[in-house]
Design an enzyme around this catalytic site. Structure first.
Site, short mmCIF file in Angstrom:
data_model
loop_
_atom_site.label_atom_id
_atom_site.label_comp_id
_atom_site.label_asym_id
_atom_site.label_seq_id
_atom_site.Cartn_x
_atom_site.Cartn_y
_atom_site.Cartn_z
N ASP A 64 -83.65 -22.02 102.45
CA ASP A 64 -83.65 -20.71 101.81
C ASP A 64 -84.88 -19.92 102.22
O ASP A 64 -85.94 -20.50 102.50
CB ASP A 64 -83.65 -20.86 100.28
CG ASP A 64 -82.37 -21.47 99.74
OD1 ASP A 64 -81.37 -21.52 100.48
OD2 ASP A 64 -82.39 -21.91 98.57
N ARG A 65 -84.76 -18.61 102.18
CA ARG A 65 -85.88 -17.74 102.56
C ARG A 65 -87.16 -18.10 101.78
O ARG A 65 -88.25 -18.13 102.34
CB ARG A 65 -85.52 -16.27 102.27
CG ARG A 65 -86.61 -15.27 102.68
CD ARG A 65 -86.33 -13.89 102.12
NE ARG A 65 -86.58 -13.82 100.69
CZ ARG A 65 -86.44 -12.70 99.97
NH1 ARG A 65 -86.00 -11.59 100.55
NH2 ARG A 65 -86.70 -12.70 98.69
#
EC number: 5.4.99.-
Length: 217
Positions: A64-65
Protein backbone atom coordinates in the site's frame (compact mmCIF):
# COMPACT_ATOMS: atom_id res chain seq x y z
CA UNK A 1 -1.74 11.93 5.12
CA UNK A 2 -5.33 11.55 4.06
CA UNK A 3 -6.26 9.30 1.17
CA UNK A 4 -7.64 12.25 -0.80
CA UNK A 5 -4.74 14.62 -0.07
CA UNK A 6 -2.48 15.92 -2.81
CA UNK A 7 0.02 13.19 -3.69
CA UNK A 8 3.39 14.37 -2.41
CA UNK A 9 5.68 11.32 -2.24
CA UNK A 10 9.03 11.40 -0.42
CA UNK A 11 12.03 12.13 -2.64
CA UNK A 12 14.70 10.29 -0.62
CA UNK A 13 16.94 7.87 -2.55
CA UNK A 14 15.59 4.32 -2.61
CA UNK A 15 17.54 1.96 -0.33
CA UNK A 16 18.66 -1.25 -2.03
CA UNK A 17 18.53 -4.21 0.38
CA UNK A 18 19.68 -6.99 -1.95
CA UNK A 19 20.74 -7.33 -5.57
CA UNK A 20 22.02 -10.11 -7.81
CA UNK A 21 21.54 -11.16 -11.44
CA UNK A 22 17.95 -12.38 -10.89
CA UNK A 23 16.33 -10.40 -8.11
CA UNK A 24 16.33 -6.98 -6.47
CA UNK A 25 14.94 -6.01 -3.07
CA UNK A 26 14.42 -2.43 -1.90
CA UNK A 27 13.00 -0.64 1.12
CA UNK A 28 9.89 1.21 -0.06
CA UNK A 29 9.27 4.47 1.79
CA UNK A 30 5.84 5.28 3.21
CA UNK A 31 3.84 7.66 1.03
CA UNK A 32 5.12 6.36 -2.31
CA UNK A 33 2.87 4.33 -4.61
CA UNK A 34 4.18 0.90 -5.65
CA UNK A 35 2.86 1.35 -9.21
CA UNK A 36 1.45 4.36 -11.11
CA UNK A 37 -2.02 5.61 -10.25
CA UNK A 38 -4.73 6.22 -12.83
CA UNK A 39 -4.13 9.96 -13.22
CA UNK A 40 -1.05 11.83 -14.43
CA UNK A 41 -0.36 13.35 -11.01
CA UNK A 42 -0.02 9.80 -9.60
CA UNK A 43 2.62 8.66 -12.09
CA UNK A 44 5.59 8.85 -9.69
CA UNK A 45 5.98 5.44 -8.07
CA UNK A 46 8.50 2.95 -6.75
CA UNK A 47 8.47 0.85 -9.94
CA UNK A 48 9.27 3.88 -12.09
CA UNK A 49 12.13 4.95 -9.81
CA UNK A 50 13.56 1.43 -9.64
CA UNK A 51 13.46 1.10 -13.43
CA UNK A 52 15.71 4.14 -13.80
CA UNK A 53 18.55 2.31 -12.06
CA UNK A 54 17.47 -1.24 -13.01
CA UNK A 55 15.83 -1.08 -16.47
CA UNK A 56 14.95 -4.79 -16.49
CA UNK A 57 13.13 -4.69 -13.12
CA UNK A 58 9.71 -6.37 -13.20
CA UNK A 59 6.91 -6.06 -10.65
CA UNK A 60 6.16 -9.10 -8.47
CA UNK A 61 3.95 -7.76 -5.65
CA UNK A 62 2.82 -4.47 -4.11
CA UNK A 63 2.63 -2.62 -0.83
CA UNK A 64 0.00 0.00 0.00
CA UNK A 65 1.06 3.59 -0.59
CA UNK A 66 1.17 4.32 3.14
CA UNK A 67 3.07 1.14 4.05
CA UNK A 68 6.87 1.04 4.05
CA UNK A 69 9.25 -1.89 3.85
CA UNK A 70 10.60 -4.77 1.82
CA UNK A 71 9.59 -5.14 -1.82
CA UNK A 72 11.19 -7.62 -4.21
CA UNK A 73 11.44 -7.34 -8.01
CA UNK A 74 12.45 -9.82 -10.67
CA UNK A 75 15.29 -8.70 -12.93
CA UNK A 76 14.41 -11.29 -15.59
CA UNK A 77 11.14 -12.67 -16.92
CA UNK A 78 12.02 -16.04 -15.38
CA UNK A 79 12.65 -14.50 -11.95
CA UNK A 80 9.41 -12.49 -12.08
CA UNK A 81 7.42 -15.61 -12.94
CA UNK A 82 9.15 -17.75 -10.29
CA UNK A 83 8.73 -15.17 -7.52
CA UNK A 84 5.14 -14.52 -8.57
CA UNK A 85 4.34 -18.20 -8.19
CA UNK A 86 5.82 -18.19 -4.69
CA UNK A 87 3.43 -15.40 -3.69
CA UNK A 88 0.52 -17.13 -5.42
CA UNK A 89 1.23 -20.47 -3.72
CA UNK A 90 1.87 -18.70 -0.38
CA UNK A 91 5.33 -20.17 0.09
CA UNK A 92 6.77 -16.74 0.92
CA UNK A 93 7.02 -15.75 4.59
CA UNK A 94 6.02 -12.17 5.38
CA UNK A 95 6.51 -10.31 8.65
CA UNK A 96 5.18 -6.83 9.38
CA UNK A 97 5.56 -4.50 12.35
CA UNK A 98 2.69 -2.24 13.38
CA UNK A 99 1.71 0.12 16.14
CA UNK A 100 -1.99 -0.18 16.90
CA UNK A 101 -4.41 1.76 19.06
CA UNK A 102 -5.15 0.52 22.58
CA UNK A 103 -3.75 -2.20 24.80
CA UNK A 104 -4.20 -5.73 23.47
CA UNK A 105 -5.08 -8.17 26.22
CA UNK A 106 -3.77 -11.36 24.64
CA UNK A 107 -0.14 -11.94 23.69
CA UNK A 108 -0.85 -13.61 20.37
CA UNK A 109 -3.72 -14.72 18.19
CA UNK A 110 -5.16 -15.23 14.75
CA UNK A 111 -7.73 -13.34 12.69
CA UNK A 112 -9.61 -15.51 10.20
CA UNK A 113 -12.13 -13.22 8.48
CA UNK A 114 -12.97 -13.21 4.75
CA UNK A 115 -12.50 -9.89 2.95
CA UNK A 116 -14.02 -8.23 -0.10
CA UNK A 117 -14.10 -4.74 -1.58
CA UNK A 118 -16.56 -2.27 -0.07
CA UNK A 119 -17.83 -1.09 -3.47
CA UNK A 120 -19.65 2.13 -2.44
CA UNK A 121 -16.56 3.15 -0.43
CA UNK A 122 -13.69 2.00 -2.65
CA UNK A 123 -10.81 1.46 -2.10
CA UNK A 124 -11.96 0.36 1.35
CA UNK A 125 -12.24 -3.37 2.00
CA UNK A 126 -14.61 -5.04 4.46
CA UNK A 127 -15.34 -8.33 6.18
CA UNK A 128 -18.00 -10.32 4.33
CA UNK A 129 -18.84 -13.94 5.15
CA UNK A 130 -20.94 -14.32 1.98
CA UNK A 131 -18.65 -13.06 -0.80
CA UNK A 132 -15.33 -12.44 0.95
CA UNK A 133 -12.14 -14.30 0.05
CA UNK A 134 -10.41 -16.33 2.79
CA UNK A 135 -8.03 -14.08 4.74
CA UNK A 136 -5.86 -15.10 7.69
CA UNK A 137 -3.47 -13.03 9.82
CA UNK A 138 -1.45 -14.26 12.79
CA UNK A 139 -0.17 -11.72 15.30
CA UNK A 140 2.12 -11.47 18.34
CA UNK A 141 2.49 -8.61 20.79
CA UNK A 142 5.99 -7.14 21.10
CA UNK A 143 5.13 -4.67 23.85
CA UNK A 144 2.14 -2.66 24.98
CA UNK A 145 1.07 0.32 27.06
CA UNK A 146 -2.30 1.67 28.08
CA UNK A 147 -2.61 3.64 24.85
CA UNK A 148 -0.99 1.52 22.15
CA UNK A 149 0.47 -1.89 21.31
CA UNK A 150 3.41 -2.81 19.10
CA UNK A 151 2.78 -6.06 17.23
CA UNK A 152 4.30 -8.34 14.64
CA UNK A 153 1.86 -9.44 11.96
CA UNK A 154 2.21 -12.58 9.87
CA UNK A 155 -0.25 -12.57 6.94
CA UNK A 156 -0.99 -16.06 5.69
CA UNK A 157 -2.91 -14.64 2.72
CA UNK A 158 -2.31 -11.50 0.69
CA UNK A 159 -5.60 -9.65 0.38
CA UNK A 160 -5.84 -5.91 -0.26
CA UNK A 161 -5.65 -3.96 3.03
CA UNK A 162 -5.76 -7.27 4.91
CA UNK A 163 -3.68 -6.23 7.92
CA UNK A 164 -5.43 -2.88 8.19
CA UNK A 165 -8.95 -4.40 8.20
CA UNK A 166 -8.04 -7.36 10.40
CA UNK A 167 -6.53 -5.16 13.12
CA UNK A 168 -9.54 -2.84 12.87
CA UNK A 169 -11.81 -5.87 13.35
CA UNK A 170 -10.04 -6.58 16.66
CA UNK A 171 -10.77 -3.05 17.82
CA UNK A 172 -7.12 -2.06 17.49
CA UNK A 173 -6.71 -0.10 14.23
CA UNK A 174 -3.25 0.71 12.94
CA UNK A 175 -2.22 4.17 14.15
CA UNK A 176 -2.07 6.86 11.48
CA UNK A 177 -4.17 4.87 9.00
CA UNK A 178 -5.81 7.58 6.86
CA UNK A 179 -8.49 5.27 5.48
CA UNK A 180 -9.63 3.06 8.35
CA UNK A 181 -8.67 5.11 11.40
CA UNK A 182 -8.35 8.80 10.41
CA UNK A 183 -9.13 9.76 14.00
CA UNK A 184 -5.71 8.32 14.98
CA UNK A 185 -3.76 10.33 12.40
CA UNK A 186 -3.14 13.32 14.67
CA UNK A 187 0.45 13.22 15.86
CA UNK A 188 1.53 10.72 13.20
CA UNK A 189 3.14 11.73 9.91
CA UNK A 190 2.52 8.28 8.40
CA UNK A 191 0.70 5.00 8.91
CA UNK A 192 2.45 2.82 11.48
CA UNK A 193 2.77 -0.29 9.31
CA UNK A 194 6.06 -1.63 7.95
CA UNK A 195 6.94 -4.76 5.97
CA UNK A 196 9.91 -5.82 8.08
CA UNK A 197 10.91 -9.14 6.54
CA UNK A 198 10.25 -11.23 3.44
CA UNK A 199 11.56 -14.74 2.90
CA UNK A 200 11.65 -16.13 -0.62
CA UNK A 201 13.44 -18.90 -2.52
CA UNK A 202 15.98 -17.79 -5.08
CA UNK A 203 14.53 -18.42 -8.55
CA UNK A 204 17.65 -20.21 -9.81
CA UNK A 205 19.34 -21.87 -6.83
CA UNK A 206 16.21 -22.48 -4.75
CA UNK A 207 18.14 -21.26 -1.72
CA UNK A 208 16.14 -19.39 0.91
CA UNK A 209 16.79 -15.64 1.06
CA UNK A 210 15.87 -13.45 4.04
CA UNK A 211 15.22 -9.85 3.05
CA UNK A 212 14.90 -7.43 5.94
CA UNK A 213 14.43 -3.72 6.62
CA UNK A 214 14.18 -2.43 10.18
CA UNK A 215 11.03 -0.50 11.02
CA UNK A 216 11.66 3.28 11.10
CA UNK A 217 9.26 3.80 14.01
Amino acid sequence: MQQNDVYNPPMDPIEVLYEDYEILAVNKPAGLLSVPGKSEDLSDCLLERVEIAFPTARLVHRLDRDTSGVMVFGLTAFAQRHLGQQFEKRTTKKTYVARVAGQMDDKEGEVDLPLTVDWPNRPRQMVCHETGKPSVTEWKVIRSSEVETRVRLFPQTGRTHQLRVHMLSLGHPILGDPLYAPETSEGFDRMMLHAEELRVSHPESGKGIRLRAKAPF
